[in-house]
Design a protein around this motif. Structure first.
Motif, PDB file in Angstrom:
ATOM      1  N   HIS A  42      -9.961  14.876   7.563  1.00 21.95           N
ATOM      2  CA  HIS A  42      -8.556  14.903   7.141  1.00 21.95           C
ATOM      3  C   HIS A  42      -7.687  14.167   8.167  1.00 21.95           C
ATOM      4  CE1 HIS A  42      -9.745  18.545   4.693  1.00 21.95           C
ATOM      5  NE2 HIS A  42      -9.083  17.823   3.817  1.00 21.95           N
ATOM      6  N   ASP A  60      -9.251  22.502  17.460  1.00 23.44           N
ATOM      7  CA  ASP A  60     -10.339  23.259  16.845  1.00 23.44           C
ATOM      8  C   ASP A  60     -10.876  24.206  17.905  1.00 23.44           C
ATOM      9  OD1 ASP A  60     -12.237  22.562  14.125  1.00 23.44           O
ATOM     10  OD2 ASP A  60     -13.069  23.946  15.617  1.00 23.44           O
ATOM     11  N   ASN A  86      -7.573  27.903  19.866  1.00 26.79           N
ATOM     12  CA  ASN A  86      -7.306  28.674  18.652  1.00 26.79           C
ATOM     13  C   ASN A  86      -5.913  28.326  18.135  1.00 26.79           C
ATOM     14  OD1 ASN A  86      -6.705  30.717  16.793  1.00 26.79           O
ATOM     15  ND2 ASN A  86      -7.798  32.270  17.951  1.00 26.79           N
ATOM     16  N   ASP A 105      -7.307  23.907   7.393  1.00 23.78           N
ATOM     17  CA  ASP A 105      -8.450  23.821   6.467  1.00 23.78           C
ATOM     18  C   ASP A 105      -9.435  24.875   6.990  1.00 23.78           C
ATOM     19  OD1 ASP A 105     -10.536  23.044   4.809  1.00 23.78           O
ATOM     20  OD2 ASP A 105     -11.008  21.232   5.954  1.00 23.78           O
TER      21      ASP A 105
HETATM   22  C1  LIG Z   1     -13.583  23.548   7.114  1.00 25.57           C
HETATM   23  S1  LIG Z   1     -13.677  23.054   8.760  1.00 25.57           S
HETATM   24  C2  LIG Z   1     -12.455  21.802   8.919  1.00 25.57           C
HETATM   25  C3  LIG Z   1     -12.946  20.447   8.568  1.00 25.57           C
HETATM   26  C4  LIG Z   1     -11.939  19.329   8.812  1.00 25.57           C
HETATM   27  N1  LIG Z   1     -10.750  19.474   8.024  1.00 25.57           N
HETATM   28  C5  LIG Z   1     -12.570  17.962   8.587  1.00 25.57           C
HETATM   29  O1  LIG Z   1     -11.944  17.117   7.901  1.00 25.57           O
HETATM   30  O2  LIG Z   1     -13.663  17.722   9.085  1.00 25.57           O
HETATM   31  C6  LIG Z   1     -12.897  24.387   9.566  1.00 25.57           C
HETATM   32  C7  LIG Z   1     -12.768  24.197  11.072  1.00 25.57           C
HETATM   33  O3  LIG Z   1     -11.780  25.121  11.518  1.00 25.57           O
HETATM   34  C8  LIG Z   1     -12.130  25.587  12.779  1.00 25.57           C
HETATM   35  N2  LIG Z   1     -11.383  26.838  12.979  1.00 25.57           N
HETATM   36  C9  LIG Z   1     -11.492  27.985  12.280  1.00 25.57           C
HETATM   37  N3  LIG Z   1     -10.614  28.897  12.743  1.00 25.57           N
HETATM   38  C10 LIG Z   1      -9.916  28.295  13.737  1.00 25.57           C
HETATM   39  C11 LIG Z   1      -8.856  28.722  14.604  1.00 25.57           C
HETATM   40  N4  LIG Z   1      -8.364  29.956  14.555  1.00 25.57           N
HETATM   41  N5  LIG Z   1      -8.349  27.821  15.479  1.00 25.57           N
HETATM   42  C12 LIG Z   1      -8.836  26.553  15.550  1.00 25.57           C
HETATM   43  N6  LIG Z   1      -9.863  26.114  14.781  1.00 25.57           N
HETATM   44  C13 LIG Z   1     -10.389  26.962  13.891  1.00 25.57           C
HETATM   45  C14 LIG Z   1     -13.639  25.730  12.709  1.00 25.57           C
HETATM   46  O4  LIG Z   1     -14.213  25.712  13.993  1.00 25.57           O
HETATM   47  C15 LIG Z   1     -14.025  24.510  11.866  1.00 25.57           C
HETATM   48  O5  LIG Z   1     -14.351  23.411  12.682  1.00 25.57           O
END
Ligand SMILES: C[S@@+](CC[C@H](N)C(=O)[O-])C[C@H]1O[C@@H](n2cnc3c(N)ncnc32)[C@H](O)[C@@H]1O
Length: 315
Positions: A42, A60, A86, A105
């Motif tokens: 994205h 991330d 986070n 996402d």
């Molecule tokens: C579905 S993937 C996102 C993919 C991304 N949009 C792409 O285009 O590749 C979800 C990501 O969110 C991260 N994530 C989940 N909760 C999070 C948080 N509270 N803070 C930061 N990152 C987080 C996960 O580690 C994961 O890498």
């Protein structure tokens, strides 16, 4: 210092890219935050659409994702900042009112699921880990081995909507007396023994694994804080786009939007019209209903099937 090892393959197909671009409307002078930057799919689309001078902050929790994304987004160097952390801490990194669009996402990426050693998957054997940020100490094994039976049942019910939450929790509590749960297969096969698959497409441990992952990473707590922080860093007229993958997290997003789109507050759990206190709404829904992936995308990427996008605009 970053490791010099070759980067692991980080192939994550981003979902609803066109819909996200339509929601955030990236423009040349825009500033964006992709707070779950993952493999950078994205982020790359937003940076390309806001060329030549749009700017993006990406974060991330997962260090491997940041490392892979740094390499992927090198062509956009100078227009981007990446950070491992986070999204609950977002308001400490970016100025209030500084962004035109913020994207969440949620959930896990394909590489997190596909790598057995991360311990997210019941399909492959690995350590019962599930930490998005491996600097955190609490693992899924810690929870499974030390939470009380009733705490486990609550986790499975509240975060996984698992109808057999109590039965599974009781079986785990009984099973762990003689031996610790250490691996994903140990847990998945116990659940499978209790609830045989009998030809069903969905694995019986799906909800238990989802619930444990959400508890280990405190995903709902982070989401509530992250949404508030996301709104704070937006300019007036800026857009908040949130992709969810299951009803538990979608409910949090919907409640957040509904509460701040209302022109009143109320105390307690029940909205009694006579006791409402008027206040200015802070956002409006761009679309009342959640946006779903197109048929073409569903055919191309089966992992998109449960995705829903909600879009709000700051007032
Ligand atoms: C579905 S993937 C996102 C993919 C991304 N949009 C792409 O285009 O590749 C979800 C990501 O969110 C991260 N994530 C989940 N909760 C999070 C948080 N509270 N803070 C930061 N990152 C987080 C996960 O580690 C994961 O890498």
């Amino acid at each position: 210092m970053r490791s010099q090892c070759p980067l692991p393959n980080f192939n994550h197909e981003p979902v609803m890219v066109e819909e996200v671009l339509a929601a955030l409307k990236p423009e040349t002078s825009g500033r964006f935050a992709d707070v779950t930057v993952g493999g950078g799919g994205h982020a790359a689309a937003i940076l390309a659409a806001s060329s030549p001078s749009g700017w993006l902050f990406g974060c991330d929790r997962d260090g491997a994702a940041i490392e892979a994304t740094e390499a992927r987004l090198r062509p956009f160097e100078g227009r981007l900042e990446l950070r491992q952390g986070n999204f609950a801490d977002l308001a400490g990194w970016l100025e209030p009112g500084s962004c035109d669009g913020v994207l969440f996402d949620l959930g896990v990426s394909s590489p997190q699921l596909d790598r057995a050693d991360r311990g997210f998957s019941f399909q492959q054997d690995g350590p019962l880990d599930m930490r998005m940020d491996t600097r955190q100490s609490l693992t899924a094994a810690d929870l499974v081995n030390t939470a009380t039976e009733s705490e486990l049942a609550k986790i499975f019910w509240n975060l996984g909507n698992e109808p057999q939450a109590r039965r599974f929790a009781a079986a785990i509590a009984k099973d762990r007396v003689g031996r610790r749960f250490e691996s994903t297969q140990q847990l998945a096969s116990l659940i499978e023994r209790l609830a045989p698959r009998r030809g069903k497409r969905v694995h019986p441990a799906t909800r238990v694994f989802q619930a444990l992952r959400m508890a280990v990473n405190d995903e709902l707590g982070s989401l509530r804080e992250g949404l508030t922080a996301g709104l704070r860093i937006l300019k007036t007229g800026g857009r908040l786009a949130v992709i969810t993958f299951h009803s538990v997290e979608d409910r949090v997003v919907k409640e957040f939007g509904q509460r701040l789109a209302r022109g009143y507050t109320f105390t307690g759990d029940v909205d009694v019209p006579d006791l409402r206190q008027p206040c200015a709404p802070q956002l409006k829904w761009v679309q009342r209903k959640a946006i779903k992936p197109s048929m073409a995308e569903l055919g191309r990427n089966p992992r998109s099937r449960s995705a829903q996008l909600r879009v709000m605009e700051k007032l």
